[in-house]
Design an enzyme around this catalytic site. Sequence first.
Site: not given
Length: 321
Positions: A247, A181, A142, A163
């Site tokens: 980071r 999808d 998915h 998405k």
Amino acid sequence: MAAGYSVSLQKIIDNHSLEVIYLPRDASDILVETNEINRPGIVLMGYKDYFDPLRIQILGWTEIGCLEDMNSEERTKALNCWLGLNPAAVVITRGLNIPDYFEKACREHEIPLLRTGEETSSFLASLIQYLNTSLAPRITRHGVLCEVYGEGVLIIGESGAGKSETAVELIKRGHRLIADDAVEIRKTDAHTLIGASPNNIRHFIELRGIGIINARRLFGMGAVKASEKINMVIQLEPWDSSKAYDRLGIDSEYTKILDVKIPVITVPINPGRNLAVIIETAAMNNRQKKMGYNAARELMAGLGMDDFEPAEKELEIWKNS
């Protein structure tokens, strides 16, 4: 390559524009189940150990010349030895003339006989590549797969993470959609994953509040692509203030799909973040890392920080100074 997968001989004929000389039955009913192929020179000499009858057999100048140099009795024995093992199909390359005795032997043993005008080496490479893709181990994930600056980016996350909306934004920015999808992922070799869309949902995108759209018809042919190598994975997840997100990006994290290591980046979602720009930047940065450049390491080296473990704390002090 993988149990349960096969490709019909008809698809191979169509894909490589092969000339049909003889078929014992409909080519759609003849299934090829291995990506391995064979040139049968040694079998024509009588050595049958380790012969795999599932493989397509390729004959060029060498094999045809070998048969031509034999006398009638030797040739009959050699062909019966080889074709009696029931190989999947026989392809003659270079558009060579097929001797009558050869075609007759294939008909007697009911072995499909085909011909191509391509040179042997180039046809071998093309056929192997096609079979590697058609018979590759596969799974369906998915997510959304897009090509961004030449990088195949698989975007995953929970339903409703954004998405598909991000995919539309990427399309508007000039990138291409491969699948929305459901992404069908195939392992074509030990280090390569190829993603594509299932045929029945290809080019379609579901946007909550709008419904289903066809990206190809709405944005044009340049907005879509049939398949793409997966170069990185981006995991979208809701922002968690208690979680420490990377980071610096000094060291790459990886995930495994079909036992292939793929770089993965976790991108936290909160209002105001432009995910399309972040994904574009991630794709370009991933390409730089593959070429040997790491911006975080260059920064650390410029700051004289040889130990990267406390680097994030030192960078925070440097940023606030």
